[in-house]
Design an enzyme around this catalytic site. Structure first.
Site: not given
Length: 768
Positions: A287-288
Site C-alpha cells: 500500500d502506498c
C-alpha cells in the site's frame, strides 16, 4: 489504494506520458527500434520465463532499483519506457491513481455502483460481467495512451465493524461472499485466455485491515491482534479465494501490523502464504508508502536500509512510493540484501508486464488492440450500470404494501432530502469521471410530476431552516419519497464513523415529513455502511424503506424503476445492520469475531453475533412472495479419509482435519424448488446457510451457497446448489486448523430446514 503523504506525492506526477487521446506507442520492443527488436526479451515466440531472465540479465543494479517502485523509471538504452503501475478500477476505471487520466477522446468511463451495493445482488455472473466491461474500457484507454494495465482493485477486506469508512468498498461481512466476489470480478478484469492477461487485477489490503481512523487510532499505527483461528476462519478466506480460484495477478499488503509485524515485512504472510501456500502467479505490492510507514511511523526497523531489506526479503516485489528506490542500493552495499533478491522481485513484476503484452510491440496488433473510444461509455455498458444498481437495491420494509407506486394513483410525488438530487454522491469513493448521471429526482421525474425540496442543506443536516418547505411539499403531494443517508463527508477512507444513526437532524426531518405527508412516505437510504433506522422501521407512517447503497452513475433510474415497479427488487443485505448501542460493546480495535460472554463481548457479523439487529444479513423483500421446497438432498454424507491417516491422528472432538479428507469432488447437491406464489415476476436470491453440530468452534451459522433464479408469477423453478464439504461445511479450531465436524449439520434455506449427517467413510463411499 490510499492517499499518499504529501512529501512523496511529487513522485507520481509524471505517471502517464501520452497526451489524452493519442494512440499509444509501444511500451517496449518497438518493431521500429533496430537496436532492441531482435533481443530475446522482445521475441514473443519465446517462453515468458526465458524472456524475463534475458531482460533482467541485461539490467544494471541502478536500473533494477529504478523498477522497484510504482513510478518505474525508463531504461532508454533497452527501449523501455517509464511506467506508472498505480491505476484503480474498484467499480469502473478511476483516475484516483496516476496511471490513468481522463480527457480528450476519453472524457469519462462507466461508473458502476459502489461494491457494497453490487454485492447485495448476490449475483456472481453480474460481478464478472462488470469486471469484463471495466477491463474493456481500461484496455481501450490504454490503447489511447491515457491509462495503464495494472489495476489495484478489488478491495476484499471483511466489513468487520459497521463504523469502518471503507466498508463501502468491500463485498460485505461474509468471507465466502467476499471470496466469491473477488474471484468473479478478477476473472472479468483479467480475462480467461490462459496465462495472457487483459488487465492485471490486485486483491487488497492483505490482511486484517479494516480500521482507518477511530478514537485516536489510525491505520498507520494499528497493530491488529488476530488469533490463528480468526485469521484462518475469516481474514484469509477472501484472499485465498482470490489467488487460488480467481488467479489474481497481484496482492497488496496493508499499512497495519498483524500481531506486531507490519504485513509488508512479514515473510510468513507474503513469502510463505501468498506465494508459497497459495502459489500466487504475480507480484506483491505495498500500500502506498507502507514501507516508509513501518520505518517512520511504526519504528519497526532501526534504519531505512533494514526496512527496505525486510520488505524485499519478506516477499514484497513493488513499492508504491519512493522508499525502495531511495534505500535499496545502500541496503545491498551494507550487506542487508543481495542483488539476487532484487532479481526475484523484478522477475515477478516483469512477468506480469509480459503476460499483459507490454513487451510484444505495437499495442494495436495485440489482443484487445481494436478497443478504442467507442468502447468506453458504450450504451451496453451504461445499461449494465443501470441493471447492476437495480439488482443491488434492497427493499427493507413495505407495509401495506405501499410499493410499488403508480403514476396513476400518485400523479404528484414530493421528493425530499439531502441526497434527493445528488450525482457524485452516488458513485462513492475510488470512482472516476462518470459518463453522465441520473439523480433520484430526475429518475422519479420520468414517471410522474415531482415537487422537490431538500429539507437539509447537506447530509450533516445541522439546522431545520429548510424543514418548512419540505413539510409543505409532503402535505400537498400524493406520496412522499425521502432520499436521506450518508456521503463521503461521513464515511470515507481515513474517516470511520462515530455512530450509526442518521447524521444531524435527518431523523427529525423524516419523522416530521412522515407526520405531515398526505400519502404514503417512502424512505430511501443512500449509504455504504449500515444505518440504525429503528425509528423508521417502527413508525407506521413510514410505509416503506429502500437501501440503495451508492448506486452509481444511473442510480436515479434504478431507484425510480424499483419505486414504480418496473423492476421487482431482489437484493439482500451483505452486512448486518446493528442498533446504535451495539457500538458501546465492541471497540473497533478488537479483532475478535467470536463472542465472549465472560467479558460481555457480543461478537461480530451474523456468523457470531446473536443479539438484536435493525436488519439482519441477507434481509431483503420482494414485490412477490417465494416459497422454497427441498426436492432432493442427501441425509447422510460419507467423508473419506486418506488411508495413512488413522482416526487418532485425524479427528479432534469428532472433527476430521480437512487436509486428511479426500476433498476432491466431495460435495453435496441440494435441489430446491422455488415457487413464485405472488402476482409479479421476480428474481429471487436463494441463500443457503449451514449450522454445524453443537460443541465445535464454528459460527452458529454460515452461508455456504447462494444462487439467483428468475421465476415468473405462479411458476416454479428448480435450483441445484452444490456445497463443497471441505470448503463450506468445515470449521476452524482454536489452533487455526480447519476441520470437518462429524454429526448433524442443519441447512437453512429461508424457512426450510434440512438435516445432513456427516460420517467418516469406511469403504471410500462419498455419500448415500
Amino acid at each position: 489504494m490510499d492517499p499518499i503523504p504529501p512529501f512523496i506525492f511529487f513522485v507520481f506526477l509524471i505517471g502517464v506520458s501520452s497526451r489524452a487521446g493519442e494512440a499509444r506507442q509501444p511500451f517496449a520492443c518497438d518493431p521500429r527500434d533496430a537496436a532492441t527488436r531482435g533481443l530475446p526479451f522482445c521475441r514473443a515466440s519465446l517462453p515468458v520465463p526465458e524472456r524475463v531472465r534475458d531482460l533482467i540479465g541485461r539490467l544494471t543494479l541502478q536500473e533494477k532499483v529504478g523498477l522497484l517502485v510504482d513510478n518505474a523509471a525508463a531504461v532508454p538504452r533497452l527501449g523501455i519506457k517509464g511506467y506508472a503501475w498505480w491505476s484503480e478500477a474498484l467499480h469502473g476505471v478511476s483516475n484516483v491513481g496516476p496511471g490513468t487520466k481522463f480527457g480528450g477522446d476519453f472524457p469519462g468511463a462507466t461508473s458502476f455502483p459502489q461494491v457494497i451495493t453490487t454485492a447485495a445482488s448476490f449475483n456472481a455472473s453480474l460481478w464478472e460481467d462488470i469486471g469484463r466491461v471495466v477491463s474493456d474500457e481500461a484496455r481501450a484507454m490504454y490503447n489511447g495512451g491515457t491509462a495503464g494495465l495494472t489495476y489495484w482493485s478489488p478491495n476484499v477486506n471483511i466489513f468487520r465493524d459497521p463504523r469502518w469508512g471503507r466498508g463501502q468498498e468491500t463485498p460485505g461481512e461474509d468471507p465466502v461472499v467476499a471470496g466469491k466476489y473477488a474471484a468473479s470480478y478478477v476473472r472479468g478484469l483479467q480475462g480467461t485466455d490462459g496465462d495472457r492477461l487483459k488487465v492485471a487485477a490486485c486483491c487488497k489490503h492483505y490482511t486484517a485491515y479494516d480500521l482507518d481512523n477511530w478514537s485516536g487510532v489510525d491505520r498507520f499505527h494499528f497493530n491488529a491482534r488476530v488469533s490463528k483461528q480468526e485469521m484462518e476462519d475469516t481474514f484469509e478466506v477472501p484472499f485465498r479465494t482470490c489467488v487460488v480460484e480467481g488467479k489474481v495477478a497481484s496482492v497488496m499488503c496493508s499499512y497495519n501490523q498483524v500481531n506486531g509485524i507490519p504485513t509488508c515485512a512479514d515473510p510468513k504472510l507474503l513469502r510463505d502464504t501468498i506465494r508459497g501456500n497459495w502459489r500466487l502467479n504475480g507480484y506483491i505490492v505495498s500500500d502506498c508508502d507502507s514501507v516508509g510507514v513501518f520505518y517512520d511511523n511504526q519504528h519497526y526497523t532501526s534504519t531505512p536500509e533494514e526496512a527496505a531489506a525486510d520488505a524485499i526479503k519478506a516477499g514484497l516485489d513493488l513499492d508504491c512510493g519512493p522508499f525502495l528506490r531511495v534505500h535499496t542500493e545502500e541496503a545491498i552495499n551494507r550487506g542487508k540484501l543481495n542483488e539476487v533478491d532484487i532479481n526475484g522481485a523484478l522477475c515477478n513484476t516483469i512477468t506480469v508486464q509480459m503476460r499483459l503484452g507490454m513487451f510484444d510491440g505495437e499495442p494495436s496488433a495485440q489482443p484487445f488492440g481494436n478497443l478504442g473510444p467507442r468502447d468506453v461509455c458504450a450504451p451496453a455498458h451504461q445499461e449494465l450500470a443501470v441493471e447492476a444498481a437495480r439488482q443491488g437495491i434492497v427493499l427493507l420494509k413495505n407495509h401495506g404494501p405501499a410499493l410499488p407506486l403508480s403514476p396513476r394513483r400518485h400523479p404528484t410525488v414530493a421528493v425530499i432530502g439531502p441526497n434527493s438530487d445528488v450525482t457524485v454522491t452516488m458513485i462513492g469513493n475510488y470512482a472516476g469521471v462518470a459518463c453522465g448521471y441520473t439523480s433520484p429526482l430526475q429518475g422519479i421525474g420520468r414517471y410522474t410530476r415531482t415537487v422537490h425540496q431538500q429539507g437539509c442543506a447537506d447530509v450533516a443536516c445541522a439546522g431545520d431552516q429548510l424543514f418548512g418547505p419540505a413539510i409543505d411539499a409532503a402535505r400537498q403531494a400524493d406520496t412522499t419519497v425521502l432520499v436521506m443517508g450518508l456521503d463521503q463527508s461521513i464515511e470515507a477512507e481515513f474517516k470511520d464513523r462515530a455512530g450509526l444513526l442518521l447524521p444531524g437532524r435527518q431523523q427529525e426531518l423524516v419523522s416530521k415529513v412522515a407526520m405531515a405527508s398526505k400519502g404514503p412516505t417512502i424512505l430511501v437510504l443512500m449509504s455504504g455502511g449500515p444505518v440504525d433506522v429503528t425509528f423508521a422501521k417502527n413508525d407506521p407512517r413510514i410505509s416503506a424503506i429502500l437501501w440503495v447503497g451508492y448506486p452509481g452513475q444511473a442510480g436515479g433510474t434504478a431507484i425510480a424503476d424499483v419505486l414504480f415497479g418496473t423492476h421487482n427488487p431482489g437484493g439482500k443485505l451483505p452486512m448486518t445492520w446493528y442498533p446504535q448501542d451495539y457500538l458501546s460493546k465492541v471497540p473497533m480495535t478488537t479483532m475478535d469475531m467470536r463472542s465472549n460472554p465472560s467479558r460481555s463481548y457480543p461478537g461480530r457479523t451474523y456468523r457470531f453475533y446473536k443479539g438484536p439487529v435493525v436488519y439482519s444479513f441477507g434481509h431483503g423483500l420482494s414485490y412477490t412472495s417465494f416459497v422454497h421446497t427441498i426436492a432432493d438432498a442427501p441425509t447422510v454424507v460419507q467423508v473419506p479419509i486418506h488411508g495413512h491417516h488413522g482416526s487418532k491422528n485425524t479427528s479432534s472432538g469428532n472433527a476430521i482435519r480437512v487436509t486428511h479428507a479426500k476433498c476432491n469432488r466431495l460435495s453435496v447437491s441440494v435441489h430446491v424448488d422455488v415457487h413464485n406464489a405472488g402476482s409479479k415476476d421476480g428474481t429471487h436470491t436463494l441463500l443457503v446457510f449451514s449450522a454445524p453440530p453443537a460443541g465445535h468452534w464454528g459460527p452458529h451459522k454460515q452461508l455456504v451457497a447462494f444462487e439467483k433464479v428468475h421465476v415468473v408469477a405462479g411458476a416454479q423453478e428448480r435450483v441445484t446448489v452444490n456445497i463443497h464439504v471441505c470448503k463450506y461445511l468445515s470449521v476452524v479450531d482454536r489452533s487455526g486448523i480447519r476441520r470437518i465436524p462429524m454429526g448433524e449439520h442443519n441447512l437453512h434455506i429461508g424457512d426450510v430446514r434440512h438435516s445432513l449427517s456427516l460420517q467418516v467413510a469406511t469403504l471410500g463411499v462419498i455419500k448415500s
